[in-house]
Scaffold this active site. Sequence first.
Site, PDB file in Angstrom:
ATOM      1  N   ASP A 216       0.662  -1.330  -0.042  1.00 53.57           N
ATOM      2  CA  ASP A 216       0.012   0.109   0.087  1.00 53.57           C
ATOM      3  C   ASP A 216       1.205   1.376  -0.112  1.00 53.57           C
ATOM      4  O   ASP A 216       1.935   1.502   0.878  1.00 53.57           O
ATOM      5  CB  ASP A 216      -0.952  -0.023   1.196  1.00 53.57           C
ATOM      6  CG  ASP A 216      -1.951   0.886   1.533  1.00 53.57           C
ATOM      7  OD1 ASP A 216      -3.261   0.744   0.633  1.00 53.57           O
ATOM      8  OD2 ASP A 216      -1.971   2.191   2.292  1.00 53.57           O
ATOM      9  N   ASN A 224      -2.800  13.239  -4.498  1.00 54.22           N
ATOM     10  CA  ASN A 224      -4.232  13.031  -5.168  1.00 54.22           C
ATOM     11  C   ASN A 224      -4.591  14.677  -5.168  1.00 54.22           C
ATOM     12  O   ASN A 224      -5.276  15.159  -6.222  1.00 54.22           O
ATOM     13  CB  ASN A 224      -5.032  12.152  -5.255  1.00 54.22           C
ATOM     14  CG  ASN A 224      -4.156  10.851  -6.008  1.00 54.22           C
ATOM     15  OD1 ASN A 224      -3.980  10.645  -7.286  1.00 54.22           O
ATOM     16  ND2 ASN A 224      -5.160   9.329  -5.334  1.00 54.22           N
ATOM     17  N   ASP A 233      -2.582   8.544 -11.361  1.00 48.83           N
ATOM     18  CA  ASP A 233      -2.380   7.583 -11.953  1.00 48.83           C
ATOM     19  C   ASP A 233      -1.143   6.753 -12.848  1.00 48.83           C
ATOM     20  O   ASP A 233      -0.563   5.573 -12.620  1.00 48.83           O
ATOM     21  CB  ASP A 233      -3.664   7.538 -13.042  1.00 48.83           C
ATOM     22  CG  ASP A 233      -5.441   6.899 -12.644  1.00 48.83           C
ATOM     23  OD1 ASP A 233      -5.440   6.651 -11.568  1.00 48.83           O
ATOM     24  OD2 ASP A 233      -5.629   7.986 -13.475  1.00 48.83           O
ATOM     25  N   GLU A 259      -4.942   2.513  -4.487  1.00 47.30           N
ATOM     26  CA  GLU A 259      -3.742   2.204  -4.031  1.00 47.30           C
ATOM     27  C   GLU A 259      -2.492   0.922  -3.928  1.00 47.30           C
ATOM     28  O   GLU A 259      -1.652   1.286  -3.134  1.00 47.30           O
ATOM     29  CB  GLU A 259      -2.878   3.273  -3.874  1.00 47.30           C
ATOM     30  CG  GLU A 259      -2.648   3.823  -2.506  1.00 47.30           C
ATOM     31  CD  GLU A 259      -4.403   4.824  -1.946  1.00 47.30           C
ATOM     32  OE1 GLU A 259      -4.348   4.577  -0.546  1.00 47.30           O
ATOM     33  OE2 GLU A 259      -5.745   4.532  -3.191  1.00 47.30           O
TER      34      GLU A 259
END
Length: 549
Positions: A216, A224, A233, A259
């Site tokens: 993770d 983001n 992305d 993620e």
Amino acid sequence: MKSFETKRNNFINNYIVISQVLFFLLMGVLLFRTTNVSFEDLYIKSNTIIVFLLLLALIPLLQMISPRFSNSQVFLDVTIVGIYIVVAVFFLSKEYDDLFKIVLLMPVIIMALKYGVRMALFTALVLSSVLFMIGYFKHFIDIDADIVFSSVLFLLAWLLGNMTETEYSIRTELERLATHDGLTDIYNHRSFQNLLDQELEKAQKENNSVSLILLDIDYFKYYNDAYGHQEGDRVLVSLAQILKETVGKLGYCARYGGEEFGVILPGIGIHRAKDIGEAIRRRIEESNFPGVNVFPKGKLTASIGIAEFPLNANNKEKLIKKADEALYRAKFVSKNRVESYYSVFDEVSLPLKEEEKELFNSISAFTMVINAKDRYTYGHSLRVMEMAKNLSLRMEVEAKLIQEITFGALLHDIGKVEISREVLNKPGKLNENEWNLLKMHPVWGADIVDPLKSFYRVKEIILYHHENYDGTGYPSGICGEDIPLGARILRIVDSYDAMTTDRPYKAGMSLEQALEELDRYSGTHYDAVLLKEFKKMVLEMDEAQNQLS
């Protein structure tokens, strides 16, 4: 995946077997018609009929057993083509009707459907050569018909072979779209589950290991929020590429969700899997992603959890759960680290009496309830457990008590299971009633573990971990050496972690600020001797972490 390919091949083999049986039945009708055989003279023509019946039985039999010998599938198919050639030569050389040339159609159909255009054209070339050789011995009396039939063979090979290859290309692309993540081009979640099922089943049969890595990205929400999801992305695509390059042919990489990524490592034990996880972590940390200044340490990092089948779990659901627990441990203890599955509950349960184990399992379940209600408490308990254990080792505490301090530190907030989610996660200051309720959690926690007589000191550690050295703490107001050693250790590390951890309603202190705050209450809230050793420990840990970074 392989299962789709296997299903397709099985269907084609079944269709071919049925087609060949029907084809030979039609051939039988043709044989009787062209030879004018009646039931009265079956005995006279018995040699021809016996050869025909044997071949009729042999070809479908070979087709039916061929899936069991997948390693020699091509050899079996070539053998079947050879049998067809023998049949054709046998009938055509005895000056039977030229209609027996249709025997040569079936090998082309088989090779086109199973292997594509190249193998089909090669088969057509071989069969045409056989056809012209027979024509040679017959002085080419039917050369025009042979040329036309040969052309039909090549046309059939080209048409069916190209159709097969086109179908294969489209099927492969559709299969990829169904099994791979559209963004990162690694396996998607559904494929991850199927592959894990497949590898676990194989490992069980072969008595082998399968390790699972869950990864993770740390603080990815910051990225983001700062740059938008499109830039996020791009980071995910780059990270997937790092995974593929690092893992290579050792296993399967998949996007587990958001993620979070998963890596399945067939035939690899947990120690080697941890080395692979560490290599992945370093590659991510050392990679230069754009805009990493938004992350707390100025670089992109990942937390990684690892578990092994059958060492840590005996089925897929438990394996994923164990790897997930290891991931949370890595994420909530310090982030940017690799953790293999380890449960203090497994270790502590060993010396328990049989009658205590059922209760112990219930206590373990309570920690999952707290985890669901308040993730801060879960992560906080793990960090406190690590620091309390390390401080106990530095103070040269006896082994049995170290184990109890470790267990007590993990469960020190278990009494919060009695407190509502709203109070635990309240962003503002607690009112008097809420504060009085929260102060009861040491008592409730001690009551929960009270039946575990094998660990009687765990109850004391939980009950007194909010007592102050000068007697101003709660719930009993005891002071000095009357406070058990484990509780005095826990009082320090519990306060330090609470000070340095970010909460929704306040930012955590720096290490220097937290140590200064602890110093203010040395000898009043905290045991001065223990605090001095704790300060040395965290400064050494911080220096080691800085050197690693």
